[in-house]
Design an enzyme around this catalytic site. Structure first.
Site, mmCIF file in Angstrom:
data_model
loop_
_atom_site.group_PDB
_atom_site.id
_atom_site.type_symbol
_atom_site.label_atom_id
_atom_site.label_comp_id
_atom_site.label_asym_id
_atom_site.label_seq_id
_atom_site.Cartn_x
_atom_site.Cartn_y
_atom_site.Cartn_z
ATOM 1 N N ASP A 1 0.784 -1.191 -0.008
ATOM 2 C CA ASP A 1 0.115 0.072 0.026
ATOM 3 C C ASP A 1 0.857 1.341 0.033
ATOM 4 O O ASP A 1 1.991 1.164 0.326
ATOM 5 C CB ASP A 1 -0.959 0.043 1.088
ATOM 6 C CG ASP A 1 -0.243 -0.384 2.492
ATOM 7 O OD1 ASP A 1 1.160 0.172 2.987
ATOM 8 O OD2 ASP A 1 -0.807 -1.134 3.300
ATOM 9 N N ASP B 1 10.144 3.314 12.716
ATOM 10 C CA ASP B 1 10.734 2.388 13.631
ATOM 11 C C ASP B 1 12.216 1.875 12.654
ATOM 12 O O ASP B 1 13.201 2.092 13.710
ATOM 13 C CB ASP B 1 10.063 0.865 13.514
ATOM 14 C CG ASP B 1 9.324 0.723 12.319
ATOM 15 O OD1 ASP B 1 9.511 1.316 11.262
ATOM 16 O OD2 ASP B 1 8.575 -0.329 12.166
ATOM 17 N N ASP C 1 1.626 5.078 1.724
ATOM 18 C CA ASP C 1 1.243 6.018 2.917
ATOM 19 C C ASP C 1 1.796 7.626 2.222
ATOM 20 O O ASP C 1 2.809 7.370 1.739
ATOM 21 C CB ASP C 1 1.888 5.518 4.114
ATOM 22 C CG ASP C 1 1.073 4.444 4.471
ATOM 23 O OD1 ASP C 1 -0.384 4.231 4.274
ATOM 24 O OD2 ASP C 1 1.659 3.395 4.842
HETATM 25 P P1 ATP Z 1 4.229 -3.296 5.258
HETATM 26 O O1 ATP Z 1 3.012 -2.353 4.963
HETATM 27 O O2 ATP Z 1 4.717 -3.630 3.935
HETATM 28 O O3 ATP Z 1 3.932 -4.225 5.859
HETATM 29 P P2 ATP Z 1 5.152 -0.793 6.178
HETATM 30 O O4 ATP Z 1 6.577 -0.371 6.414
HETATM 31 O O5 ATP Z 1 4.404 -0.049 5.341
HETATM 32 O O6 ATP Z 1 5.309 -2.380 5.832
HETATM 33 P P3 ATP Z 1 3.221 -0.309 8.019
HETATM 34 O O7 ATP Z 1 2.846 -1.132 9.348
HETATM 35 O O8 ATP Z 1 2.374 -0.248 6.896
HETATM 36 O O9 ATP Z 1 4.611 -0.862 7.644
HETATM 37 O O10 ATP Z 1 3.580 1.275 8.749
HETATM 38 C C1 ATP Z 1 3.804 2.357 7.686
HETATM 39 C C2 ATP Z 1 5.187 3.105 8.253
HETATM 40 O O11 ATP Z 1 4.743 3.587 9.679
HETATM 41 C C3 ATP Z 1 6.371 2.177 8.499
HETATM 42 O O12 ATP Z 1 7.069 2.023 7.289
HETATM 43 C C4 ATP Z 1 7.030 3.046 9.724
HETATM 44 O O13 ATP Z 1 7.465 4.088 9.038
HETATM 45 C C5 ATP Z 1 5.927 3.482 10.453
HETATM 46 N N1 ATP Z 1 5.500 2.502 11.699
HETATM 47 C C6 ATP Z 1 4.723 1.772 11.607
HETATM 48 N N2 ATP Z 1 4.494 0.949 12.817
HETATM 49 C C7 ATP Z 1 5.471 1.639 13.498
HETATM 50 C C8 ATP Z 1 5.630 1.461 14.938
HETATM 51 N N3 ATP Z 1 5.314 0.466 15.698
HETATM 52 N N4 ATP Z 1 6.684 2.131 15.316
HETATM 53 C C9 ATP Z 1 7.382 2.957 14.494
HETATM 54 N N5 ATP Z 1 6.967 3.429 13.507
HETATM 55 C C10 ATP Z 1 6.209 2.687 12.972
HETATM 56 MG MG MG Z 2 2.530 -0.307 4.545
#
Ligand code: ATP
Ligand code: MG
Length: 433
Positions: free
Chosen positions: A56, A135, A58
């Site tokens: 997705d 993170d 963001d």
């Molecule tokens: P994917 O969606 O492919 O699993 P993602 O990196 O996009 O991976 P998401 O859970 O969608 O992960 O979160 C989007 C973004 O928000 C992350 O890339 C990170 O920058 C931030 N994020 C999400 N969860 C946390 C957390 N627990 N602590 C700090 N930052 C976070």
């Molecule tokens: Mg994501």
């Protein structure tokens, strides 16, 4: 940590707009046209730079949620503590988050900021603060729609190049702020094939018990991402290595660490391998079957004891299931719509061992027969039950004109809404933290 970000200009990186969802691009351009900063951020940037297809997209912006709503008619604000804007395009949702500053540490919690604002968990911030509260370094990259550059406050581009997952800031502090980051480390390491930086890895063993403070419903969501994201085996092995699996599935871990038998571990590994294969083949998977696999051995052991005390097999399994579920739900929740079919899969194992008379034919019509038969195949492949029994059922279905599915890890008729299939777009609101 560098104050000035590294900026990688458009001709020096490989992220191409052609690979960004048209709707995400629309959001970025419209925000920019309205005079705001607008960036693609997080997994979308990371995956595109790796040449992978993002799950997705963001968006991060300096516009406040209310401002975002002014720009888009198809926009809803969600979340109470921290408001996010969801811009809807049919089934696709683009999540737009306002830059925010990190979680306050305990000492700063009651401090007044310059503007006299009480520093809370979540306050708006600038892009640098927004980057540093994220993170991992590879998750803290911004693709700036103003000039198509990539902004890197944390060395994420270099870590991406090296294949390193590195937590931002002091690892112990960051894990204490949010213990789920330990699971995210495992998940991204498995999914991306990255190694975890030594300092990021080091505290996990000691801090794993902090997961006990995380709400079981949030852990359920994380378990689905870990095991239904296409790299279940890698996630499982790393989770065990770091002592995280024991926190989420303590009963299973204690069975697996008994060294008397191979088959419990083989069953879990085979089950997870099948799940990964199905996802690769774009076939549906369900949390019911996944949890049936993960929790079977403790159920089986209790049932075996009860049976040797004289209980009927079917009742023994039901009782074992009830005991195991009661303890398990305190760790990881499992919605009833998955818990019920999981128990049926288990209960049917007792009925599948009876191959005489009219019963087998009746069993074929059971809505959970297919899943239960797949589960039996798995048990046979792991060497837990006589493979003759599984073969009998395979032959029986052929005689009855059914086509036996081979190693299908799915409960029939139930397509998982939540987990499972890698989705191209974000179909439902997903909380960030
Ligand atoms: P994917 O969606 O492919 O699993 P993602 O990196 O996009 O991976 P998401 O859970 O969608 O992960 O979160 C989007 C973004 O928000 C992350 O890339 C990170 O920058 C931030 N994020 C999400 N969860 C946390 C957390 N627990 N602590 C700090 N930052 C976070
Ligand atoms: Mg994501």
């Amino acid at each position: 940590m560098p104050k000035d970000p590294i900026v990688i200009f458009r001709d020096q990186h490989t992220l191409s707009r052609a690979n960004i969802s048209p709707n995400a691009l629309k959001v970025l351009y419209r925000l920019k046209a309205a005079g705001y900063e607008a960036h693609l951020v997080g997994g979308g940037v990371r995956d595109l730079l790796l040449g992978r297809e993002p799950k997705d997209f963001d968006v991060a912006t300096d516009a406040r949620p209310e401002d975002v709503r002014e720009v888009f008619r198809n926009c809803r604000l969600i979340g109470r503590r921290f408001r996010l804007a969801h811009v809807h395009f049919g089934r696709e949702i683009i999540e737009v988050a306002t830059f925010r500053a990190g979680q306050a540490s305990e000492e700063t919690n009651d401090h007044q900021t310059d503007e006299g604002m009480l520093l809370r968990d979540n306050i708006y911030g600038n892009i640098e603060q927004d980057a540093l509260r994220r993170d991992f370094t590879v998750n803290a990259l911004y693709y700036n729609i103003a000039d198509f550059s990539i902004i890197d406050y944390a060395g994420g581009v270099e870590d991406l190049r090296q294949g390193v997952l590195r937590l931002l800031g002091d690892p112990e502090t960051r894990y204490r702020e949010d213990p789920v980051r330990m699971l995210r480390a495992v998940r991204f390491a498995a999914k991306l094939g990255f190694r975890v930086a030594a300092e990021t890895e080091a505290p996990i063993g000691d801090l794993a018990p902090l997961l006990a403070d995380v709400p079981p419903a949030r852990l359920f969501e994380e378990v689905l991402k870990l095991f239904l994201g296409g790299t279940a085996v890698g996630s499982f092995e790393r989770m065990r290595q770091y002592g995280l699996f024991a926190q989420l599935f303590p009963q299973t871990e204690s069975c697996l660490s008994e060294l008397d038998h191979e088959f419990p571990l083989t069953l879990v590994l085979r089950g997870l391998e099948n799940t990964d294969n199905r996802i690769r083949e774009d076939k549906p998977v369900t949390p019911a079957f996944l949890f049936a696999v993960l929790l079977w051995e403790p159920v089986r052991q209790i049932a075996e004891r009860l049976e040797s005390d004289g209980m009927l097999p079917y009742q023994a399994i039901q009782q074992g299931a009830a005991d195991v579920i009661a303890l398990q739900l305190a760790r990881v929740s499992l919605p009833r719509r998955f818990g019920t079919p999981m128990q049926e899969i288990w209960a049917l194992q007792a009925r599948l061992s009876n191959t005489r008379g009219k019963r087998p034919r009746r069993l074929l019509a059971h809505p959970r027969f297919r899943a239960a038969y797949d589960f039996l195949l798995l048990r046979a492949a792991a060497g837990e039950v006589d493979s003759g029994l599984a073969e009998w059922w395979t032959a029986f279905q052929a005689e009855e004109g059914e086509t036996p599915a081979v190693a299908v890890s799915e409960a029939p008729g139930r397509r998982s809404r939540r987990g499972g299939r890698r989705r191209r777009r974000k179909p439902a609101p997903a909380a960030q933290e």
